[in-house]
Design an enzyme around this catalytic site. Structure first.
Site, PDB file in Angstrom:
ATOM      1  N   LYS A 285     -79.967  12.287 -22.947  1.00 55.67           N
ATOM      2  CA  LYS A 285     -79.445  11.354 -23.956  1.00 55.67           C
ATOM      3  C   LYS A 285     -80.019   9.988 -23.597  1.00 55.67           C
ATOM      4  CE  LYS A 285     -74.998   9.077 -24.999  1.00 55.67           C
ATOM      5  NZ  LYS A 285     -74.764   9.161 -26.455  1.00 55.67           N
TER       6      LYS A 285
ATOM      7  N   ARG B 104     -70.135  16.779 -14.424  1.00 57.06           N
ATOM      8  CA  ARG B 104     -70.595  15.883 -15.486  1.00 57.06           C
ATOM      9  C   ARG B 104     -72.123  15.815 -15.472  1.00 57.06           C
ATOM     10  NH1 ARG B 104     -68.945  14.171 -20.536  1.00 57.06           N
ATOM     11  NH2 ARG B 104     -69.577  12.043 -20.896  1.00 57.06           N
TER      12      ARG B 104
ATOM     13  N   ARG C 178     -78.015  16.808 -24.384  1.00 54.99           N
ATOM     14  CA  ARG C 178     -78.170  15.612 -23.550  1.00 54.99           C
ATOM     15  C   ARG C 178     -79.108  15.838 -22.367  1.00 54.99           C
ATOM     16  NH1 ARG C 178     -72.275  12.575 -23.565  1.00 54.99           N
ATOM     17  NH2 ARG C 178     -72.262  12.238 -25.805  1.00 54.99           N
TER      18      ARG C 178
ATOM     19  N   ASP D 207     -70.767  13.526 -10.845  1.00 58.40           N
ATOM     20  CA  ASP D 207     -72.181  13.351 -11.195  1.00 58.40           C
ATOM     21  C   ASP D 207     -73.000  13.502  -9.914  1.00 58.40           C
ATOM     22  OD1 ASP D 207     -71.635  12.327 -13.944  1.00 58.40           O
ATOM     23  OD2 ASP D 207     -70.827  10.599 -12.874  1.00 58.40           O
TER      24      ASP D 207
END
Ligand SMILES: *[C@@H]1O[C@H](CO)[C@@H](O)[C@H](O)[C@H]1NC(C)=O
Length: 380
Positions: free
Chosen positions: A258, A195, A255, A173
């Site tokens: 999200k 991610r 997303r 991330d």
């Protein structure tokens, strides 16, 4: 001659000192964030110095004047992962992190994965830090940033974070927040992540402003196998106030964001361009107010297959007047081009804006002409 030269030097130094550090101030929920404040700037030259400045207990203004490349610094891991979306060359495959493949993708084919270990866990950022890139030189490759475990009062500005195992889900991330407060992410570019671009975990992130940033979803490996990144912005904290303003969200498939947990999200004056799937996922506990945004070729504004949170999309001038008593301004209409728009009319959560610092809103038409040119690093 001499006095003139000295005067020149003095003004040059004054100009230099003024230019070093954070530009501007946070608007919206994280208004008042100071980061490293007036600490004397430091200029890391090695990865170890950067990690040390970000992770020590001193208030710091950390200026990036070069690229910090973490790839290879923790070795390469070869292991067995899985292919939930097939083994096509445009598809992401997944690392079996925390037994994700085993537990959640039991029917997926297993595949060999080889990833850079450094990408999996970001650099720890402690309290009272400003991390600021100089010009367009502040780049971090192969490792993200983690503002977690009670760290507060952090500014990340004018930095690019890229190349975190983009072939692999769980590869990394770019920016993680979890158990924090008062964080401002401004003029940041994130690209080619495994991610999420920005993830606000389940613990409270409290007051957060994400502004003028560029979420670049262009990739060669996607969970939707189409060149559009699926895992982008994940806002699921249990007590989060998120101002999301002036950002450019490009080439995503889901997303983006999200939203769930207990998150009040004010998404204002952003530009969504080129989505092959949905933009907003509105889950239970989400309270989402959209205004003054542009959605161009942006797929589905909202994933209508699963809306269980609250959403107001500023659909008409008449309904937008209801914003005034809570946000301090009439909400701005959004603008849509070749996008499936969604009409959200829930005003029951406006009360949560009362007494908070709320970002101002410009018209959607002003966003279209500015945001693609002003969002991201290297623009201030
Ligand atoms: C951050 O700075 C504030 C204000 O100077 C100070 O009160 C606080 O103790 C600092 N936090 C940490 C964890 O150093």
């Amino acid at each position: 001659m001499r006095p003139t030269l000295l005067a020149c030097l003095a003004s040059a130094f004054a100009g230099y000192a003024y230019a070093v550090g954070v530009t501007g101030a946070a608007e919206g929920f994280a208004k008042g964030v100071t980061g490293g404040g007036s600490a004397t700037p430091v200029y890391p030259t090695t990865n170890a110095e950067l990690v040390s400045y970000l992770g020590d207990s001193s208030a710091r203004v950390i200026i990036l004047t070069k690229t910090f490349d973490f790839r290879g610094t923790e070795g390469t891991v070869s292991a067995t992962g899985c292919a939930p979306w097939g083994t096509g060359s445009a598809c992401q495959t997944a690392i079996n992190k925390d037994n994700w493949c085993t537990n959640y993708q039991p029917n997926a084919a297993t595949v060999a994965v080889s990833y850079d270990q450094a990408g999996l866990l970001g650099i720890t950022v402690k309290s009272n830090k400003s991390l600021v890139g100089q010009g367009s030189s502040g780049v971090i490759i192969g490792k993200g940033l983690r503002i977690v475990s009670g760290a507060t009062n952090v500014i990340i500005q004018n930095v690019m974070i890229t190349n975190l195992n983009p072939k692999y889900v769980w590869g990394g991330d770019a920016i993680t927040l979890d158990n924090t407060d008062l964080v401002w992410i401004d003029h940041v570019t994130t690209s080619l992540v495994g991610r999420q671009h920005i993830v606000l975990g389940n613990n409270p992130s409290n007051r957060v402003t994400i502004s003028n940033s560029f979420i670049d979803g262009r990739t060669s490996w996607s969970a939707t196998c189409d060149g559009y990144h699926y895992w982008n912005l994940y806002f699921t904290g249990s007590n989060d106030l998120v101002t999301f303003k002036g950002n450019y969200i490009l080439h995503t498939s889901g997303r983006a964001p999200k939203v769930g947990g207990n998150t009040l999200l004010h998404a204002v004056n952003n530009y969504w361009y080129q989505s092959s799937g949905h933009d907003f996922e509105v889950d239970s506990g989400a309270k989402v107010l959209l205004e003054g945004n542009v959605f161009q070729n942006a797929g589905l504004e909202v994933d209508t297959s699963s809306i269980s949170g609250l959403i107001f999309t500023s659909p008409t001038s008449a309904s937008n007047a209801a914003c005034s008593s809570y946000l301090g301004h009439t909400c701005q209409l959004n603008a849509y081009g070749s996008t499936t728009s969604y009409t959200g009319t829930d005003t029951s959560f406006f009360q949560y804006f009362s007494g908070k610092n709320v970002a101002s809103a410009a018209t959607a038409s002003s966003v279209q002409s500015t945001v693609p040119n002003t969002a991201g690093y290297g623009k201030i």
